[in-house]
Design an enzyme around this catalytic site. Sequence first.
Site, PDB file in Angstrom:
ATOM      1  N   HIS A  44       6.738  91.125 -47.673  1.00 50.17           N
ATOM      2  CA  HIS A  44       7.930  90.707 -46.920  1.00 50.17           C
ATOM      3  C   HIS A  44       8.858  89.803 -47.743  1.00 50.17           C
ATOM      4  CE1 HIS A  44       5.402  87.138 -45.795  1.00 50.17           C
ATOM      5  NE2 HIS A  44       6.568  86.521 -45.844  1.00 50.17           N
TER       6      HIS A  44
ATOM      7  N   ASP B 113       1.054  93.711 -46.261  1.00 46.84           N
ATOM      8  CA  ASP B 113       1.931  92.643 -46.734  1.00 46.84           C
ATOM      9  C   ASP B 113       1.610  92.206 -48.165  1.00 46.84           C
ATOM     10  OD1 ASP B 113       4.178  91.039 -46.476  1.00 46.84           O
ATOM     11  OD2 ASP B 113       3.072  89.359 -45.590  1.00 46.84           O
TER      12      ASP B 113
ATOM     13  N   SER C 263       4.779  81.930 -48.669  1.00 42.39           N
ATOM     14  CA  SER C 263       4.348  83.332 -48.646  1.00 42.39           C
ATOM     15  C   SER C 263       4.116  83.858 -50.049  1.00 42.39           C
ATOM     16  CB  SER C 263       5.393  84.205 -47.952  1.00 42.39           C
ATOM     17  OG  SER C 263       5.484  83.885 -46.597  1.00 42.39           O
TER      18      SER C 263
END
Length: 176
Positions: free
Chosen positions: A64, A95, A170
């Site tokens: 993402h 992901d 992330s």
Amino acid sequence: PVTPTKISTGGVLSTAQIAAKLRPSNVGIVVYTRNSNSSAGEGSGIVMGEDKTGTYTYIITCAHVINDAGVSVRVQTEDGTTYDAEIAGFDTRTDIGVLKVEATGLPLAEIGNSATLKIGEPIYAIGNPGGSAFFGSVTDGIVSSIDRSISSTYTMTVIQHSAAINPGNSGGALVN
């Protein structure tokens, strides 16, 4: 290169030793809209390995962070060096994203075995919450569950933990 750390009493690294050992293999991921010098987003990544030709280094991040159409990506190391990155691939279902940079000799992350985790064990997240201005931040917590089932478009079993994670983390490392 990573400076060797002296293991504290009992064979366990202190939080400071963990940070010193792992921060060099943490990288910043900066995403730009094509033909623009303005950042469209930031994340974190982990230096994973070099190709067999000795030309490229591979970086793992979250899909993402890098999967928007029409973007270019740069990787920033702890010392501020930046590299243009090519998106080698990504899987939005899990992901996972992989970048490659034309460079070698970057400090590689040491990969552990998540099957050895135990509930209640200390855990640390290393990344760039809020972007590169907060490069290499370290937060701590505990392993809350090792087999937590979550569902979105499919079901996945994940590690639940209490280490603080913020936008920009992330793709960064989660270590014990």
